[in-house]
Design an enzyme around this catalytic site. Structure first.
Site, mmCIF file in Angstrom:
data_model
loop_
_atom_site.group_PDB
_atom_site.id
_atom_site.type_symbol
_atom_site.label_atom_id
_atom_site.label_comp_id
_atom_site.label_asym_id
_atom_site.label_seq_id
_atom_site.Cartn_x
_atom_site.Cartn_y
_atom_site.Cartn_z
ATOM 1 N N ASP A 157 -8.636 -8.518 4.046
ATOM 2 C CA ASP A 157 -8.459 -7.398 5.078
ATOM 3 C C ASP A 157 -9.712 -7.051 6.035
ATOM 4 O O ASP A 157 -10.468 -6.538 5.947
ATOM 5 C CB ASP A 157 -8.221 -6.176 4.186
ATOM 6 N N GLU A 167 -12.643 -1.404 11.952
ATOM 7 C CA GLU A 167 -12.652 -0.882 10.584
ATOM 8 C C GLU A 167 -13.446 -0.962 9.583
ATOM 9 O O GLU A 167 -14.468 -0.412 9.164
ATOM 10 C CB GLU A 167 -11.330 -0.967 10.126
ATOM 11 N N GLU A 198 0.597 -1.203 -0.029
ATOM 12 C CA GLU A 198 0.038 0.096 -0.004
ATOM 13 C C GLU A 198 0.910 1.242 0.017
ATOM 14 O O GLU A 198 0.624 2.180 0.894
ATOM 15 C CB GLU A 198 -0.904 -0.098 1.239
HETATM 16 O O1 GCW Z 1 -7.005 -2.324 5.676
HETATM 17 C C1 GCW Z 1 -6.002 -1.729 5.638
HETATM 18 C C2 GCW Z 1 -6.317 -0.324 6.419
HETATM 19 C C3 GCW Z 1 -5.038 0.482 6.438
HETATM 20 C C4 GCW Z 1 -3.993 -0.119 7.087
HETATM 21 C C5 GCW Z 1 -3.802 -1.487 6.424
HETATM 22 C C6 GCW Z 1 -2.634 -2.174 7.049
HETATM 23 C C7 GCW Z 1 -2.458 0.697 8.467
HETATM 24 O O2 GCW Z 1 -7.421 0.305 5.436
HETATM 25 O O3 GCW Z 1 -5.698 1.710 6.928
HETATM 26 O O4 GCW Z 1 -2.784 0.780 7.024
HETATM 27 O O5 GCW Z 1 -4.702 -2.283 6.168
HETATM 28 O O6 GCW Z 1 -3.333 -3.156 7.715
HETATM 29 O O7 GCW Z 1 -1.654 -1.982 7.001
#
Ligand code: GCW
Length: 843
Positions: free
Chosen positions: A369, A397, A290
């Protein structure tokens, strides 16, 4: 023999305390079943903390009765200390963090011994004794021996140096503000108490993103103060590190993990850290993920990067938690073979056996995720020569962001109990991560906590998740019901009727949320590129993030089979793959994760997929409404403040569950063209749409995405006909007087008394005001309200679509129902519809 007795105990004056969570120690209203004089055999810091905690807890549980002075005691010591004191008694050898609580009754005195395999174990024993007492359990004959199932029991915080928290829903950081560690770390010590009380032994304090600044000398001084605040509770501090730190803050021209200068930089940095924090726990790494830099930029592997850090940490016994959350977020969504779910296994499985002994691969529970449901990550079965930890998310989240009640322990428990069948043998995830299955010395569980300044997790019942995480990491054999029961007794009440209701609510909450947000393995059908909160079903398609559900006119779900799909199923052991490869044997709740099927596909009970989607959303929303009734049944039986705090949250959830229900069912009705055989989806007979009202000032707009509003339309009081996503509307703040707009309908159904639900959009940036009138009169006190909630985004859609109920209003044909909306700041007092419902009294 030396018996130390510490008499001094002072309550620190702290704004945010562990008593806001489960360390309440409500007076039991009956005599304690243990002595209240506490003595320690040794002088270590942790032993003294244990004694202080016991005195504090016993004093409170006994309702303030003075602690005893007589011969009866609770005696604390390590195995060695106990053996020295009682040479004639056999004191067994205990492992690290293992404790024993034994009651002995001499002729003259009663004694409870808490014996620890190390100092920290004594503290864990003290908390265990208090936990039992607080639940009203008789400890006079205590005979308890416990050890943690896994050595690594960490929470990760995603706190940024500026004090914001990524995916945090409880205000700002307790650790950082404005680029620095906060001066007042009293809440940090309180947090450490909470963590220690459930056996959590380390806390990684900073976000895995943008971590470079945390290794600067100035920041490390502050981190050392955090470590000091947590040390008395045996909670060690860890840091997330940016793999590019040698370049970003070290002045090197590269961060290639195999470059000798880079290796030296890390060793020197690690030595600097240990000089400040001798018990520093280690590093967590998010790399090549990411947008974070990583070893791939130099053609190096995660093992190369992890081992460079591990070599630097090894002399100090520190560990590296290297995250397996590595995937390409620019995947080609048109490629039917592309699959984000494959990434962790594809990247890490070939590296098995190549990691240094102090590296632990930290894998999210599922391959995507933290969705409301996913299969277990196949990587747990794919690393047999590498230590592993499972990462779960305590902060919600994708599961309602603490505005929805979702007790996650049942989900975690399913993952822990899942048998990966590695080599055809029983290898449940809980044994893999405990290091047992493949004989690893390290392993454990990591919970992304997201605690902040607002009562730790924002909503009181959300704290059951933090509690449950610690309890499961300590003992994954506990059931979610047991944990819910324990938590409720300590937090709310020992009254069995109350415990029953709260435990039931907790246990029903995840299935309810799943059924109105993403059943059948569709994952959470939320705004994938935005807030991850409200529904936005197409947002996961047509982009590279890879959270695809592949819904089209004919069917839905992602084909991940070996035979015709992405091949992901082949990452599991043959025993598991056999189940998932065929749609007929895949459990219904994961069907659409593994298979693309027509809407008319029959589930195991014969119901079609499309009908299940309709039914589950209606059932789930009805369940959310029941939570309100459940909570109302506790009125007068629990703390009034807690009652009043939680009630509006549950009412909000019930309203938002309807938003979810309607968005998903309208969407699939339109896409599939197949009606709901119970006639509900898309038909709202008691609803009066704002766009069909007589409007004064209000303008009709199209809502984006369309399914987020009833009929796809809403009305807004700002002079605009379209809403630009995430751009604030015209500001009516101080300068211009806010116009008031109105929507009016004529009632023409049966006379009677009704609740009128008003569905409006509560946008960020101001507080709009609403009022309802019948024939020019305000019917009830709850007919005026403010849109003052803090909900995600300034874009008008389901994230902020909110329901207000005006109770028990008399209506007869011909009555004029009028809603007036007054914008505030950038909130345009937008309305979706009103709905006429059977009357109930207001609470
Ligand atoms: O799902 C994603 C989240 C990000 C997060 C990432 C991760 C810290 O939306 O905000 O970043 O996972 O786990 O690294």
């Amino acid at each position: 023999m030396c018996i130390m007795t510490v008499f001094i105990y002072a309550h620190p004056a702290v704004a945010q305390t562990a008593a806001q969570a489960w360390l309440k120690y409500h007076p039991l209203g009956k005599p304690l079943t243990v002595p209240t004089r506490v003595s320690t055999l040794g002088q270590s810091m942790l032993e003294q903390t244990a004694a202080l905690e016991l005195r504090r807890g016993l004093l409170s549980l006994s309702g303030g009765a003075p602690l005893e002075q007589g011969p009866n005691i609770i005696l604390l010591g390590t195995v060695q200390e106990m053996r020295a004191r009682q040479p004639k008694t056999t004191v067994p050898s205990l492992g690290p963090d293992e404790f024993l609580i034994t009651a002995r009754h001499g002729d003259l005195a009663r004694e409870i011994d808490i014996v620890g395999g190390n100092d920290r174990a004594i503290l864990y024993g003290a908390f265990a004794l208090l936990r039992n007492l607080a639940q009203g359990i008789d400890m006079s004959k205590a005979d308890i021996r416990e050890h943690p199932a896994m050595p690594v029991r960490w929470v990760d915080e995603w706190d940024n140096a500026d004090g914001s928290i990524e995916r945090g829903y409880a205000g700002r950081s307790i650790f950082f503000d404005n680029g620095h560690v906060r001066d007042d770390l009293a809440p940090v010590a309180e947090y450490a108490r909470l963590l220690a009380s459930v056996g959590i032994n380390a806390c990684n304090v900073n976000n895995v993103n943008n971590a470079a600044v945390f290794l600067t000398p100035q920041m490390l001084q502050g981190i050392a103060r955090i470590a000091e605040a947590m040390r008395p509770y045996g909670v060690r501090v860890a840091l997330s590190v940016d793999i590019a730190s040698p370049q970003k803050i070290g002045g090197l021209s590269t961060y290639d993990p195999l470059d000798p200068a880079v290796k030296t930089w890390w060793s020197t940095k690690v030595n600097e850290i240990y000089a400040l924090i001798p018990d520093f726990a280690g590093f967590t790494v998010k790399a090549d993920s990411e947008g974070q830099p990583g070893p791939a930029s130099f053609g190096r592997t995660p093992a190369d990067a992890a081992n460079t850090l591990a070599t630097a940490l090894a002399p100090h016994s520190g560990v590296v938690l290297y995250r397996a959350f590595v995937y390409n977020h620019h995947a080609d969504w048109r490629d039917p073979k592309a699959d984000r779910a494959r990434a962790a296994y594809d990247i890490f499985h070939p590296l098995d056996g190549k990691f240094a002994p102090n590296v632990i691969i930290q894998t999210k529970e599922g391959p995507i995720d933290f969705q409301v449901r996913e299969p277990v990550s196949p990587l747990f079965g794919g690393l047999t020569q590498t230590s592993q930890a499972m990462e779960v998310q305590i902060t919600q989240e994708y599961t309602g962001q603490q505005r929805h009640l979702v007790y996650l322990a049942p989900m975690w428990k399913q993952v822990l109990d899942f048998d990966m069948r590695v080599g055809g043998a029983s290898t449940p995830v809980r044994e893999i991560v405990a290091g047992k299955s493949f004989h690893r010395t390290l392993g454990g569980m990591i919970g992304v906590a997201g605690i902040g300044q607002q009562a730790w997790l924002g909503s009181p019942l959300a704290l059951a998740n933090l509690y449950a995480f610690g309890r499961l990491a300590w003992n994954p054999d506990l059931t979610p019901e047991q944990i819910a029961d324990e938590w409720t007794r300590q937090t709310i009440s020992n009254n069995p009727a109350v415990v029953r209701v709260v435990t039931k609510m907790l246990m029903q909450s995840w299935p309810a949320y799943e059924s109105y947000t993403g059943p059948l393995g569709l994952q959470t059908l939320t705004d994938i590129t935005g807030s991850h909160y409200g529904p936005n079903i197409e947002s996961s398609e047509n982009n590279g993030w890879g959270q695809w559900h592949r819904a089209n006119h004919n069917g839905l779900g992602m084909d991940r089979t070996v035979a015709t799909g992405t091949g992901y199923v082949g990452q599991y052991s043959p025993d598991v793959a056999k189940v998932y490869e065929s749609a007929a044997t895949t459990p219904d709740d994961l069907l659409l994760f593994f298979h693309h099927v027509p809407y008319t596909w029959k589930l195991h009970d014969g119901k079609t997929v499309i009908q299940y989607l309709y039914d589950s959303h209606y059932d789930g929303a009805a369940q959310a409404a029941h939570f309100v009734d459940d909570w109302e049944s506790l009125k007068g039986r629990i703390d009034p403040e807690l009652y009043a705090d939680m009630l509006p949250r549950l009412q909000y959830q019930a309203g938002h569950a309807i938003v979810w229900r309607d968005a998903v069912t309208q969407f699939f009705l339109k896409l599939s063209g197949i009606p709901d055989d119970r006639g509900r989806a898309g038909h709202y007979p008691n609803r009066l749409e704002a766009e069909t009202a007589r409007l004064t000032g209000y303008k009709v707009i199209e809502v984006n995405p369309w399914e987020d509003a009833s009929g796809g339309k809403a009305v807004t009081c700002h002079d605009t006909t379209s809403v630009v996503p995430d751009k604030p509307e015209k500001d009516y703040g101080a300068s211009a007087p806010a116009p008031t707009c109105a929507a009016e309908w004529t009632y023409n159904a049966q006379p009677g008394r009704f609740n009128i639900a008003v569905q409006y959009f509560d946008l960020q940036g101001g507080v709009a005001k609403f009022s309802l009138e019948i024939n020019g009169q305000t019917p009830t006190p709850d007919a005026s309200w403010s849109a003052d909630a803090t909900l995600p985004t300034s874009h008008l859609h389901a994230d902020n679509s909110t329901r207000h109920i005006v109770h028990n209003v008399g209506l007869k044909p011909g009555d004029k129902i009028r809603i007036e909306g007054t914008p505030g700041g950038t909130d345009p007092a937008a309305l979706d519809y009103i709905e006429i419902l059977p009357a109930t009294p207001s609470q």
